[in-house]
Every structure is written in C-alpha cells, then in structure tokens.
Design an enzyme around this catalytic site. Sequence first.
Site, PDB file in Angstrom:
ATOM      1  N   TYR A 248      61.964  45.737 169.868  1.00 34.75           N
ATOM      2  CA  TYR A 248      63.176  45.371 170.593  1.00 34.75           C
ATOM      3  C   TYR A 248      63.561  46.529 171.503  1.00 34.75           C
ATOM      4  O   TYR A 248      63.492  47.699 171.099  1.00 34.75           O
ATOM      5  CB  TYR A 248      64.340  45.094 169.630  1.00 34.75           C
ATOM      6  CG  TYR A 248      64.228  43.802 168.867  1.00 34.75           C
ATOM      7  CD1 TYR A 248      64.256  42.579 169.526  1.00 34.75           C
ATOM      8  CD2 TYR A 248      64.096  43.810 167.477  1.00 34.75           C
ATOM      9  CE1 TYR A 248      64.158  41.388 168.828  1.00 34.75           C
ATOM     10  CE2 TYR A 248      63.990  42.619 166.768  1.00 34.75           C
ATOM     11  CZ  TYR A 248      64.022  41.408 167.448  1.00 34.75           C
ATOM     12  OH  TYR A 248      63.929  40.237 166.749  1.00 34.75           O
TER      13      TYR A 248
ATOM     14  N   HIS B  53      66.272  45.904 174.600  1.00 35.02           N
ATOM     15  CA  HIS B  53      67.643  45.680 175.097  1.00 35.02           C
ATOM     16  C   HIS B  53      67.995  46.727 176.156  1.00 35.02           C
ATOM     17  O   HIS B  53      68.946  47.502 176.011  1.00 35.02           O
ATOM     18  CB  HIS B  53      68.647  45.720 173.938  1.00 35.02           C
ATOM     19  CG  HIS B  53      68.401  44.683 172.892  1.00 35.02           C
ATOM     20  ND1 HIS B  53      68.633  43.341 173.091  1.00 35.02           N
ATOM     21  CD2 HIS B  53      67.935  44.798 171.611  1.00 35.02           C
ATOM     22  CE1 HIS B  53      68.333  42.668 172.007  1.00 35.02           C
ATOM     23  NE2 HIS B  53      67.901  43.529 171.086  1.00 35.02           N
TER      24      HIS B  53
ATOM     25  N   ASP C 251      74.260  44.447 171.290  1.00 32.36           N
ATOM     26  CA  ASP C 251      72.965  44.988 171.717  1.00 32.36           C
ATOM     27  C   ASP C 251      72.784  44.890 173.223  1.00 32.36           C
ATOM     28  O   ASP C 251      72.065  45.694 173.817  1.00 32.36           O
ATOM     29  CB  ASP C 251      71.821  44.234 171.032  1.00 32.36           C
ATOM     30  CG  ASP C 251      71.441  44.840 169.690  1.00 32.36           C
ATOM     31  OD1 ASP C 251      71.758  46.020 169.468  1.00 32.36           O
ATOM     32  OD2 ASP C 251      70.837  44.136 168.872  1.00 32.36           O
TER      33      ASP C 251
END
Length: 375
Positions: free
Chosen positions: A94, A96, A270
């Site tokens: 991840y 973001h 996020d």
Amino acid sequence: MKVGLPKEIKNHEQRVGLTPASVSELTRRGHSVLVETNAGVGIGATDADYTAAGADIAPEASAVFEASEMIVKVKEPQAVERAMLRENQTLFTYLHLAPDAHQTSDLVKSGATCIAYETVTDDNGGLPLLAPMSKVAGRMSIQAAANYLQQPNGGAGLLIGGVPGVPPAKVVIIGGGVVGQHAAEMAIGLGGNVSILDRNNAVLDYCESRWGAAVTTVYSTSDALEELVTDADVVIGAVLVKGDTAPKLVSAEMIRNMRAGSVVVDVAIDQGGAFETSHATTHQDPVYMVDDVVHYAVANMPGAVPRTSTFALNNATLPFTLALADMGPKAAMMAMPHLRNGLNVSAGKVTEPHVADALGYDFVAADDAIAKLVA
C-alpha cells in the site's frame, strides 16, 4: 526472483506482507524469500514457520532490502525504508501517495518500481487489493465508535443499539462502497439507526435491497449531508477516489454543530481524510477532540487485528505477487492490465494521474514507463 519480506515498522503495525503459506507458494516455484527475523510475530508466525516454508531469515531490514529484487510489504515504506530502495527494485505494498508528498518524493528519487495495492483494479472496476482491508476497516469503524461513545472514553454515554424504551444512536455513513457497507453491517447488527449517503444510485439501490427498512439510504447533496451529520451520534467517513486525495465532505462548521460527545471515524484518513478537522492518529494515541466531538483517525486501522487482516490481504495479493515473481515486473504488468494500473512510480517518474495532479509532478503513462524497464 529474490523476494524480501521486512518487518513492518509503522506505529503498532503487526501485519506482515507474506504469510508462511504465501512464502511456500513462492519457494515451490523456485523463488528465494528472505524474511526479516520476527516479521510474522504479530500473526503468530515464527521464524521457524518461515524457514519450514523455504525462506531464509535475515537479522535486520537492511539485509532484506540489500539482497532482494522485490520487496513485499503491507504499509507504505517509512523514511528509513525508503532510503534503502534502489533503481530496478520492485516495491509491492500500500502507498496512498496523493496526500503524502514526502513519500512520493523519496520514491521518485529511489528509481524503484513502486506498485500500490490500492490502485490495482479488476474486471468489474473494483479495487481487489484494497477491498479486504476496507472490509476490516469498515467493521472496525463501528467497534471504535461504540467504544468511544462510552462516557469514560470521551463520548456522550450512548449504547449504539439503545435498549427497549430508549432509542438507538444515530449512525451516519458517508459512502456506500466496501467500507460503508461493512460499517453498515456492523451498525445494523448492533441495532443502530443507520443512514447511508452516496451519489451512486446503483449503490443506494443495492443497500436498500440488502438491508431493507433496517437502513435509510440518502442521495448525498450538500443539504442532506449537513442535516444528517449535525444530527448524528456517529459519523463514518467512508469515501474513496482511486489514487486521489479524499474529498473534504464534512466541514469544521458541521463538526461545531454536532452534539457534544458525538464520534467521527475517518476511515479515509489514508487518503487525507473526509473531515476538515481530521489529522492522522495512531493506535497508540487514536483519538482527539475538536469542539467536544471525538475524532478517531487511525491511519492503519486493520493493523489492530493483524491476524485477520494479514490472511485476508494475502488471499487477494498472492496471485499478483506470484505473477510479479514468475514473470518479472515488466512482463507481468505488460500482460496484466489490472496489475499495470497499480504502478504509481517507476524509474523516477509518477505514473498515477491523480498523484501527479495532486503533487505537481509530470504524468508519465504506465505503458511508456514499463517499456523502459529492464526485463
């Protein structure tokens, strides 16, 4: 391929990028996996479990980064990790990036190929690698709200479901996607008075057909949003724009007009957060007050339940991890357009349009960037 698995170092982050079963899938295909010692302790996986799956154990993260062609993680690399990335190395995790200028700058400087779970797509237009954690975070959002509605924790002293003769709490969910639906599932199960706002009529139709009279579906206009938010006991921010910063839908004025002791949970934190009053918090220090309203904005909510989260995440990421290892990142992304959509940064170029727009980088199409990668 040489695959590296470092231990997560973000605050109270106990998830791990690969389970022993996932490592076994890689090693059975002839790949080598180097695991940082104690990487799996948060899910109950020992170094011996990883060794039994065919992995080697490294004493520290630097050894993993130095020896690996691909790094598999869960959360975005922290500054010390970003400094260890290098050209022609692949990062799969991840990211973001849109609200995170410092991380984006470091990844661009690294020259690495950075593929973000949250922008990988599927045939239905969904985000299959984000969905597992969205499900967890949606369910956790109601658990958190129920906890912080308790008076000793700063809340108004309400039980979400009420009791016979006492009305339930009013729960407003902004966004009827994966997070919103799983928040609704929990809130309805607890007996809350639940409303879902969305601007997609198909989403509202689905929620209505799924829960019937147990939920109120509302087309999200500015007036409807303000009316519901200011009368809510709990507000869940569950909006998402793929790859982009979250829209600030709840103003500071709306927060001021909420009842004292109400709780807002910003699952969109996020991506920058859906509330003007939001800033990211941690599991160590999860809440703060603004105008007597409790704000919960932990940026890695699923990290609190690492066993559930890690296995759910690996169920979704493993096919893509195997493809990257088997084919190499260039061939895998050329062959798999949905994986190609996950490419955010490559060889010093930003390849995700929302990130480029949000942070002022020149956008380079993923196809053009991939063509320049070493096979």
